[in-house]
Design an enzyme around this catalytic site. Structure first.
Site, short mmCIF file in Angstrom:
data_model
loop_
_atom_site.label_atom_id
_atom_site.label_comp_id
_atom_site.label_asym_id
_atom_site.label_seq_id
_atom_site.Cartn_x
_atom_site.Cartn_y
_atom_site.Cartn_z
CG ASP A 50 -1.83 1.22 1.23
OD1 ASP A 50 -2.91 1.10 0.62
OD2 ASP A 50 -1.47 2.28 1.78
CE1 TYR A 55 0.77 7.75 2.29
CE2 TYR A 55 1.18 5.45 1.78
CZ TYR A 55 0.37 6.44 2.32
OH TYR A 55 -0.83 6.09 2.89
CE LYS A 80 -3.68 4.74 0.31
NZ LYS A 80 -2.27 4.58 0.73
CG HIS A 113 -4.49 9.75 0.07
ND1 HIS A 113 -3.15 9.65 -0.21
CD2 HIS A 113 -4.62 9.33 1.36
CE1 HIS A 113 -2.51 9.20 0.85
NE2 HIS A 113 -3.37 9.00 1.82
P1 NDP Z 1 0.62 1.51 11.78
O1 NDP Z 1 -0.50 1.48 12.74
O2 NDP Z 1 0.78 0.46 10.78
O3 NDP Z 1 1.93 1.64 12.67
C1 NDP Z 1 3.19 1.80 12.09
C2 NDP Z 1 4.19 2.09 13.22
O4 NDP Z 1 4.24 0.98 14.11
C3 NDP Z 1 5.56 2.32 12.70
O5 NDP Z 1 6.14 3.33 13.52
C4 NDP Z 1 6.27 0.99 12.91
O6 NDP Z 1 7.64 1.24 13.16
C5 NDP Z 1 5.57 0.46 14.15
N1 NDP Z 1 5.42 -1.02 14.14
C6 NDP Z 1 5.01 -1.82 13.13
N2 NDP Z 1 4.96 -3.11 13.52
C7 NDP Z 1 5.36 -3.12 14.81
C8 NDP Z 1 5.54 -4.16 15.76
N3 NDP Z 1 5.29 -5.43 15.44
N4 NDP Z 1 6.00 -3.82 17.00
C9 NDP Z 1 6.26 -2.53 17.32
N5 NDP Z 1 6.09 -1.50 16.45
C10 NDP Z 1 5.66 -1.80 15.22
O7 NDP Z 1 0.56 2.97 11.10
P2 NDP Z 1 0.56 3.60 9.65
O8 NDP Z 1 0.05 4.97 9.85
O9 NDP Z 1 1.86 3.45 8.97
O10 NDP Z 1 -0.57 2.79 8.84
C11 NDP Z 1 -0.30 1.64 8.06
C12 NDP Z 1 -0.40 1.96 6.58
O11 NDP Z 1 -1.68 2.48 6.26
C13 NDP Z 1 0.54 3.08 6.11
O12 NDP Z 1 1.88 2.67 6.01
C14 NDP Z 1 -0.10 3.46 4.81
O13 NDP Z 1 0.23 2.52 3.81
C15 NDP Z 1 -1.58 3.40 5.18
N6 NDP Z 1 -2.11 4.71 5.61
C16 NDP Z 1 -3.12 5.27 4.85
C17 NDP Z 1 -3.66 6.48 5.19
C18 NDP Z 1 -4.73 7.05 4.36
O14 NDP Z 1 -5.08 8.24 4.55
N7 NDP Z 1 -5.29 6.32 3.43
C19 NDP Z 1 -3.17 7.25 6.37
C20 NDP Z 1 -2.15 6.56 7.11
C21 NDP Z 1 -1.66 5.34 6.74
P3 NDP Z 1 8.84 0.57 12.30
O15 NDP Z 1 8.65 0.90 10.85
O16 NDP Z 1 10.05 1.23 12.90
O17 NDP Z 1 8.75 -0.89 12.59
#
Ligand code: NDP
Length: 277
Positions: A50, A55, A80, A113
């Site tokens: 995704d 991004y 998006k 988006h």
């Molecule tokens: P998430 O809820 O997926 O959390 C991501 C964070 O959690 C990162 O800081 C990551 O750090 C950490 N993390 C991931 N796995 C673990 C784990 N097992 N243990 C501890 N920490 C963990 O947040 P996102 O906001 O990134 O949402 C996911 C995806 O959704 C985005 O990447 C994007 O593709 C999409 N999105 C879409 C939006 C929209 O408006 N349509 C808005 C926001 C997100 P690290 O990388 O250091 O592991």
């Protein structure tokens, strides 16, 4: 429980199949970081990525896909259109740019988006034309509330295949989920881990101990049992691997209810009814 492996997919309302679990790449940097993340994910069996033009990493996603041995037809790529392009009526140009950056000859899922008022209906009509051209396999929306979906459906031909919104145990959105279900719009969770905040919720800590799982695994399993597509983001190989180990246990109905009951309408991201970008 019907979702039993990482290769399981939901069938969207136009017949296209989309994996239940994917890798989010928001804030994954282009270059080694995103390429390693995607290679690790593919090795683990993830097939869905995704991204978004916003991004600024579509080229990195494309490069990782091209360098992998996974056949294109097995991979599901979501991107998006960003708000500035929606406002300016540049839907088709924005789509072409994403396609070029990704280095692909089609995109699996293209989303609006954010519901930019006064503009998203026209953008959707443009997406419908792109869809008819065959360059995208499915079209959908993101951050749409019920009234946005209603406005869109009242004035267009194609019902969105997907609505990708913020969803986690502190923001359970039952009415929006029900509306999507009734209209065959697949509900998809962004920020499923609440960007890390789920790790300090005591009830989730307790379930993690009980199942000998991480808090992330508990919440991602809860997504699947709700039949919500989920796309946790990590750039760390060990977390990408762990986040996919959610197919060997099952939460009980009362545990699902317990997690649902944590809802207090907390958003980590902007409110779709009140955003200014
Ligand atoms: P998430 O809820 O997926 O959390 C991501 C964070 O959690 C990162 O800081 C990551 O750090 C950490 N993390 C991931 N796995 C673990 C784990 N097992 N243990 C501890 N920490 C963990 O947040 P996102 O906001 O990134 O949402 C996911 C995806 O959704 C985005 O990447 C994007 O593709 C999409 N999105 C879409 C939006 C929209 O408006 N349509 C808005 C926001 C997100 P690290 O990388 O250091 O592991």
């Amino acid at each position: 429980m019907s979702i039993q492996s990482i290769s399981d997919k939901t069938t969207l309302n136009n017949g296209v199949q989309m994996p239940w679990l994917g890798l989010g790449v928001f804030e994954s940097r282009e270059g080694g970081e995103i390429e390693n993340a995607i290679h690790t994910a593919f090795e683990q069996g993830y097939r869905s990525i995704d991204t978004a033009s916003f991004y600024y990493n579509e080229r990195g996603v494309g490069k990782a896909i091209q360098e992998s041995n996974v056949p294109r037809k097995e991979i599901f790529v979501t991107t998006k259109i960003w708000n500035d392009d929606v406002r300016a009526g540049r839907t088709k140009q924005a789509f072409e740019i994403s396609l070029e950056k990704l280095g692909l000859d089609y995109i699996d899922l293209y989303l609006i988006h954010w519901p930019v008022g006064g503009h998203f209906v026209q953008a959707w009509k443009d997406l419908e034309e792109i869809y008819q051209s065959g360059l995208v396999k499915a079209i959908g929306v993101s951050n749409f509330m019920v009234h946005h979906l209603q406005e869109l459906m009242d004035s267009s031909e194609i019902i969105p295949t997907v609505n990708q919104v913020e969803f986690h145990p502190r923001l359970v959105q039952p009415k929006l989920r029900q509306f999507c279900k009734e209209n065959k719009i697949q509900f998809e969770a962004w920020s499923p881990l609440m960007r890390g905040e789920i790790f300090s919720i005591p009830q989730i800590n307790d379930l993690a101990k009980k199942y000998n799982k991480t808090e992330a695994q508990i919440v991602l399993r809860w997504d699947l049992q709700h039949e919500v597509v989920t796309i946790p983001k990590s750039a760390k190989p060990e977390r990408i691997i762990a986040n996919a180990q959610i197919f060997d246990f099952e939460l009980k109905p009362e545990e699902m209810d317990l997690l649902d009951g944590l809802d207090n309408a907390t958003r980590t991201g902007p409110d779709p009814n009140n955003f200014n970008f």
